[in-house]
Design a protein around this motif. Sequence first.
Motif, short mmCIF file in Angstrom:
data_model
loop_
_atom_site.label_atom_id
_atom_site.label_comp_id
_atom_site.label_asym_id
_atom_site.label_seq_id
_atom_site.Cartn_x
_atom_site.Cartn_y
_atom_site.Cartn_z
N SER A 282 0.83 -1.19 0.00
CA SER A 282 0.00 0.00 0.00
C SER A 282 0.87 1.24 0.00
O SER A 282 2.08 1.18 0.27
N ARG A 283 0.23 2.31 -0.32
CA ARG A 283 0.94 3.58 -0.31
C ARG A 283 -0.06 4.64 0.07
O ARG A 283 -1.22 4.57 -0.32
N GLU A 284 0.39 5.59 0.85
CA GLU A 284 -0.54 6.66 1.20
C GLU A 284 0.14 8.01 1.15
O GLU A 284 1.36 8.10 1.14
N SER A 285 -0.68 9.01 1.11
CA SER A 285 -0.16 10.36 0.96
C SER A 285 -0.96 11.30 1.86
O SER A 285 -2.19 11.29 1.85
N ALA A 286 -0.25 12.09 2.65
CA ALA A 286 -0.90 13.09 3.51
C ALA A 286 -0.78 14.45 2.84
O ALA A 286 0.18 14.71 2.11
N PHE A 287 -1.75 15.31 3.07
CA PHE A 287 -1.73 16.64 2.45
C PHE A 287 -2.58 17.57 3.30
O PHE A 287 -3.35 17.10 4.16
N PRO A 288 -2.50 18.88 3.07
CA PRO A 288 -3.35 19.78 3.83
C PRO A 288 -4.82 19.43 3.54
O PRO A 288 -5.16 19.16 2.39
N PRO A 289 -5.68 19.40 4.57
CA PRO A 289 -7.06 18.97 4.37
C PRO A 289 -7.73 19.69 3.21
O PRO A 289 -7.61 20.91 3.08
N THR A 290 -8.38 18.92 2.34
CA THR A 290 -9.11 19.52 1.23
C THR A 290 -10.33 18.66 0.88
O THR A 290 -10.32 17.44 1.08
N ALA A 291 -11.37 19.35 0.37
CA ALA A 291 -12.57 18.63 -0.06
C ALA A 291 -12.62 18.58 -1.59
O ALA A 291 -13.63 18.18 -2.17
N ASP A 292 -11.54 18.98 -2.23
CA ASP A 292 -11.51 19.05 -3.70
C ASP A 292 -11.45 17.64 -4.30
O ASP A 292 -10.41 16.96 -4.24
N GLY A 293 -12.57 17.21 -4.86
CA GLY A 293 -12.69 15.85 -5.37
C GLY A 293 -11.69 15.53 -6.47
O GLY A 293 -11.18 14.41 -6.54
N SER A 294 -11.38 16.52 -7.32
CA SER A 294 -10.46 16.19 -8.41
C SER A 294 -9.03 16.02 -7.88
O SER A 294 -8.27 15.19 -8.37
#
Length: 418
Positions: A282-294
């Motif tokens: 698996s791989r995951e990525s953290a980012f600043p919270p966003t609701a941008d679906g694209s």
Amino acid sequence: MANRDGARLPGVPDEDGPARIILHVDMDCFYAACERLREPELVGKPVIVGMGYEPGETIGAVATASYEARAFGIESAQAISKALDTLPRIEAVADGEAGGYYRSVDLDFYKSVSAEVKAILRDCADTLREVSIDEAYLDVTERTAWDKTADGSRTLAEGYARYIKQRIEREVGVTASIGVAPNMSAAKVASDFDKPDGLTVVEPGTVREFFAPLSIEAVHGIGPVTARSLRDLGIETAGDLAAADRDDLVDQFGERGRELYERANGRDTRVVEPVGKPKSFSRESAFPPTADGSEHQTTVSRLAEAVAARADREGALYQTIGIKVVTPPFDVHTRARSLPGPVQDPALVESVALSLLTEFEGETARKLGVRVSKLSFAAEDQASLDSWSGATTSEPREKSSQPVSDQSREGQQSLTDF
Ligand code: DCP
Ligand code: MG
């Protein structure tokens, strides 16, 4: 390895032979460090993780304590009642008095943090042996060298271990202590030598010297009972053990006596062997919270490509494809879909992951992950896609063109089991 006469077997590396580079990694006050990840205000405070400390309960034990709590004498396996006597709950003490921050064990959360650490370790090792939730051996012989840096101040292996420590701290947010040595038992002792946040390097040819002043309990494999028997023989330090009569040790302790004697002398030919095959990639990525679906879709597509490429490189087929969506602050949602048979199909990983993501449309996310599981490693297991096409909602797509490196593409991304 030594035969009965102590002679070295040809071709077997030992302290005098071609030196391997083994790392032992042990996380510092691991459960407490995990609690600090989700409660940063606990940093620098005496944190005690355990069971049974709630008011009215007294039966239970300390799982671990932060180093600040250890300074008061609190330690793993201590009765919680004793810990509470030493350091009452912070809620129960008057302002300005010392109190402990007690938290209950949350193993699922600690396992998820452990998986992130192990993924980094896997990425950095030729072979990885996971020993426990917070401990692993790495053979990194092919990744670095015992040579000195240009200024002669340290070994390249030390720099490599420091790089791993920094990656763990930067990408996961917890600290590790690492021992670097030409064999496993010396690496294990070295990781414990300068805790917390330690890095101890035992160069080839110096293992015996490193062990000599340590008390016998420091030698991996010597518990309190063996230590008592050794003391009865006048053996107090690892140096005494190394200088003892080997045949006497064998008479008294059998094969184990021989093994402990060899270790104290800096010889340990065990090989770092992985335990079992991986169960998922698996791989995951953290980012600043966003609701941008694209943005979510782009991230999931990228992670899907990376995970499929990893499975491909490992020769693994997968039958389950899943995603993880973390919504602030710490709500972890996982969704997965099982296929009728094992496949190796990057486009399918992407389309299934994206289709699972649609459930979270409009939600704010701060971390996304993609996982393939139910792995099989025999090529002949592979079902032809045609034999079950239509079983999922996925559309056939173009095969992804570029393999994705295991290295993070961005600071916060890590290859992670979840
Ligand atoms: N553990 C436990 N009960 C014990 C010992 C340990 O539940 N008797 C759990 C809690 C620890 C984790 O296992 O956080 C790892 O064990 P370690 O012995 O590595 O201890 P820590 O990581 O807590 O501390 P250290 O910094 O000494 O490694
Ligand atoms: Mg630990």
